[in-house]
Design an enzyme around this catalytic site. Structure first.
Site, PDB file in Angstrom:
ATOM      1  CE  LYS A 165      -4.262  -1.734   2.145  1.00 36.03           C
ATOM      2  NZ  LYS A 165      -3.988  -3.156   2.057  1.00 36.03           N
ATOM      3  CD  GLU A 195      -4.493   5.308   4.234  1.00 34.39           C
ATOM      4  OE1 GLU A 195      -3.994   5.016   3.141  1.00 34.39           O
ATOM      5  OE2 GLU A 195      -5.661   5.019   4.547  1.00 34.39           O
ATOM      6  CG  HIS A 229     -12.285  -2.650   8.118  1.00 37.14           C
ATOM      7  ND1 HIS A 229     -12.430  -1.298   7.903  1.00 37.14           N
ATOM      8  CD2 HIS A 229     -11.796  -2.788   9.379  1.00 37.14           C
ATOM      9  CE1 HIS A 229     -12.032  -0.649   8.981  1.00 37.14           C
ATOM     10  NE2 HIS A 229     -11.646  -1.522   9.887  1.00 37.14           N
ATOM     11  CD  GLU A 282     -10.977  -1.725  -2.664  1.00 36.91           C
ATOM     12  OE1 GLU A 282     -10.803  -1.287  -1.509  1.00 36.91           O
ATOM     13  OE2 GLU A 282     -11.253  -2.907  -2.914  1.00 36.91           O
ATOM     14  CD  GLU A 294      -6.949  -2.179  -0.730  1.00 36.32           C
ATOM     15  OE1 GLU A 294      -5.849  -2.615  -0.365  1.00 36.32           O
ATOM     16  OE2 GLU A 294      -8.027  -2.580  -0.280  1.00 36.32           O
ATOM     17  NE  ARG A 298      -8.283  -9.741  -4.926  1.00 35.77           N
ATOM     18  CZ  ARG A 298      -9.370  -9.214  -4.377  1.00 35.77           C
ATOM     19  NH1 ARG A 298     -10.512  -9.244  -5.058  1.00 35.77           N
ATOM     20  NH2 ARG A 298      -9.348  -8.656  -3.191  1.00 35.77           N
TER      21      ARG A 298
END
Length: 641
Positions: free
Chosen positions: A116, A200, A234, A274, A292, A296
């Site tokens: 990340k 963050e 999450h 995202e 991020e 896939r």
């Protein structure tokens, strides 16, 4: 186009890929573990190869065995699905070194987005907005705490190699930072083998909006956005496309940012960028930031397919086989609205614990897309994610699509395992969600009402008694004509006694808990006290289920309440099959109610077991590294004085 591909995955995504490959005339090879020998994806594929034991590390994560299976069966390419090896660049290198094609992005692209902190630096360079934070290499706790002070609380600690909420902690006060950091690093080390974290800024009214991108290695397009804000811990619960409240100005800004991100790494195949969005004051084009990129196919890709009419798996196969991306951005149209609800085997009242069980009854509604990897009679394994199905609906407007989602959830029937079906239905009925007022904190704020179990009314209890008496379809021994006296039967439902009296065929009087229900079979459906019950009776071994609006299950014998027994006896039981990751107490140690006793790993998640009361540890009955079954005693406290 390929002639044969191998699918390096299991469950509903393997079945999903097989569906498209079959439509394109491409043969498929499935791989399976010992736990999946009779699974649906194995039965659907043209060929199947066993690759190992039930643990993912012994099967679906064995890249060499998967590559050998592809070569042995003549497959030309490998589709990774999602999860397992789908974002493992070393696996991609090995696939290509074996002369096979990886149906997905290059190893270089995966590596670029795999960490990340590095991904955020790359995105900043490409002109993609990123969340204020610290993404550096210095992992000294004092330095990280200073970075958090500079950013300003609240902050998020996130594992740089993370995903699925693992290694993530919200810290609201400086004095809590060190403990949260240690916890996040420990979980990240266990889950990813990498304890490094980033810091963050925490957005107080966050929305999780992601953009589907697709590239051919040279050029990329976006296929609009999905809103995945309905989350718990999450983990996404219900996704929709497009995002409610989205403006054309913000959609264009987010789409362009996502395309820049994909083209910056020469992305090939399907991917998702995202973003975290500040939902306070409405959606604004300067209030979204890169989180991020998932390199896939995503679990929630069907809602994008529904609003664009594009089969993303077909696009994956065509680009991987060497075709260039033919669609331009202006060719991709957005039509209507779509929802996806994730149906899981999980015990909601017990804190959403993953569950197992044999699906004695499974029925999906007509008029909705149901992506599933299981069939009636299949078992939910403790080794893998406990998803039963994804229920997907599409309508011309959000309101119509949401109405169809509610109907689809009401029409879904599952017995044999506890599920989150009632919870999903409650979410679909949530007034704020209905108005499009979504953010990632919605479920946590309203968790009580959303998880409150509805009490079965008299009609439901009467139907359950009729089913237990053998009258589910109006037939059985109780339905026959009696010349001299009514037929009478007593049944027990979850400890409650009911009597069913049949005087004439198709009519019965049910007495239960002091109430009486005059029940009559009319045109094949039961009416109770003059009203249509509007529900179906389904009998499975040892249980009767009532499906109508809502789902209710009744055991036909008194259940053994092991949790109550455990508290009374001072025992801490394993709530599910799993691996004991850690034990924190020893015999003779004093504990307080809520203290950590042990950590159990099951179904890709860690579950902390805590003391139910104050006391002293009498025995530790399990050790770290031990595999245990559900209901096994792990810790025993001394008897209370």
């Amino acid at each position: 186009m390929f002639q044969k591909i191998l699918i390096a995955n299991r469950g509903e995504i393997a079945c999903r890929v097989i569906d498209t490959a079959r439509r394109l005339g491409v043969a498929t090879v499935a791989v399976y573990s010992d736990a999946d020998a009779t699974a649906r994806h194995v039965a659907m594929a043209d060929a199947a190869v066993r690759i190992g034991g039930p643990r993912p590390s012994d099967s679906y994560l064995k890249g060499a065995a998967i590559i050998e299976a592809a070569r042995a069966t003549g497959a030309q390419a490998i589709h990774p699905g999602y999860g397992f090896l789908s974002e493992n660049p070393d696996f991609v290198d090995a696939v290509e070194a074996a002369g096979l094609t990886f149906i997905g992005p290059s190893a270089k692209a995966i590596r670029a987005m795999g960490l990340k902190d590095a991904a955020k630096a790359l995105m900043e360079k490409a002109g993609v907005p990123v969340v204020p934070g610290y993404h550096g290499a210095n992992q000294d706790p004092e330095h990280l705490a200073g970075a958090a002070d500079t950013i300003g609380y609240p902050v998020l600690i996130k594992a740089v190699a993370g995903g699925g909420g693992k290694g993530m902690r919200l810290v609201e006060r400086p004095q809590d930072f060190v403990a949260a950091l240690e916890s996040a690093q420990g979980e990240a080390r266990t889950a990813f083998g990498n304890p490094a974290v980033l810091i963050e800024k925490y957005v107080s009214m966050p929305r999780h909006i992601e953009v589907q991108v697709f590239g051919d290695g040279t050029r990329a397009v976006h296929l609009y956005e999905r809103d995945c804000s309905l989350q718990r811990r999450h983990q996404k619960v219900i996704e929709e496309a497009p995002a409610p409240g989205m403006t054309e100005e913000m959609r264009a800004a987010m789409g362009q940012a996502a395309v820049r991100a994909a083209e910056a790494i020469g992305y090939r195949g399907a991917g998702t960028v995202e973003f975290i969005v500040d939902g306070s004051g409405g959606l604004r084009p300067n209030r979204f930031w890169f989180m991020e990129m998932n390199t896939r196919l995503q679990v929630e890709h069907p809602v994008t397919e529904a609003i664009t009419g594009i089969d993303l798996v077909e696009w994956q196969l065509r680009v991987a086989s060497g075709e260039a991306l033919t669609s331009r951005q202006e060719d991709i149209r957005l039509s209507g609205h779509a929802f996806e609800a994730r149906l899981y085997a999980e015990d909601v009242p017990a804190g959403f614990l993953p569950a197992t069980g044999t699906l004695t009854h499974l029925r999906f509604p007509e008029g909705a897309r149901s992506d599933t990897g299981v069939r009636p009679g299949d078992s939910i394994s403790p080794w893998y994610d406990p998803m039963i199905a994804k229920i997907i609906v599409h309508g011309p407007t959000r309101a119509i699509a949401l109405s169809k989602l509610r109907a689809a959830l009401e029409g879904t029937e599952v017995a044999g395992s506890v599920t989150n079906l009632s919870f999903l239905a409650a979410l679909a009925r949530h007034e704020g969600f209905g108005r499009g007022e979504v953010d990632t904190g919605l479920i946590a704020r309203d968790l009580g009402p959303l998880t409150e179990a509805a009490a079965p009314d008299l009609a439901v209890r009467a139907l359950a008694a009729l089913g237990a008496a053998g009258l589910a379809e109006g037939g059985g021994a109780m339905a026959g004509f009696t010349l001299w006296a009514p037929l009478l039967r007593t049944v027990t439902l979850d400890g409650l006694t009911a009597t069913v009296e049949v005087a004439t065929p198709g009519r019965a009087l049910v007495r239960i808990d002091g109430d009486a229900a005059d029940s009559q079979l009319i045109s094949g459906a039961w009416w109770v006290n003059g009203r249509p019950a509007g529900a179906r009776i389904v009998l499975t071994p040892g249980r009767v289920s009532i499906f109508g609006p809502g789902a209710f299950h009744f055991d036909l014998a008194d259940p053994l309440d092991r949790r109550a027994e455990a508290v009374g006896g001072g025992l801490t039981l394993s709530p599910m099959p799993g691996l004991v990751k850690a034990v924190f107490v020893a015999a003779g140690q004093a504990v307080k109610a809520g203290d950590r006793l042990a950590v159990l790993e099951a179904m890709k998640m860690e579950h902390t077991l805590t003391a139910a009361r104050d006391g002293t540890v009498a025995e530790v009955l399990a050790e770290a590294g031990q595999q245990v079954e559900a209901g096994v005693a792990l810790i025993r406290l001394e008897e209370e004085a």
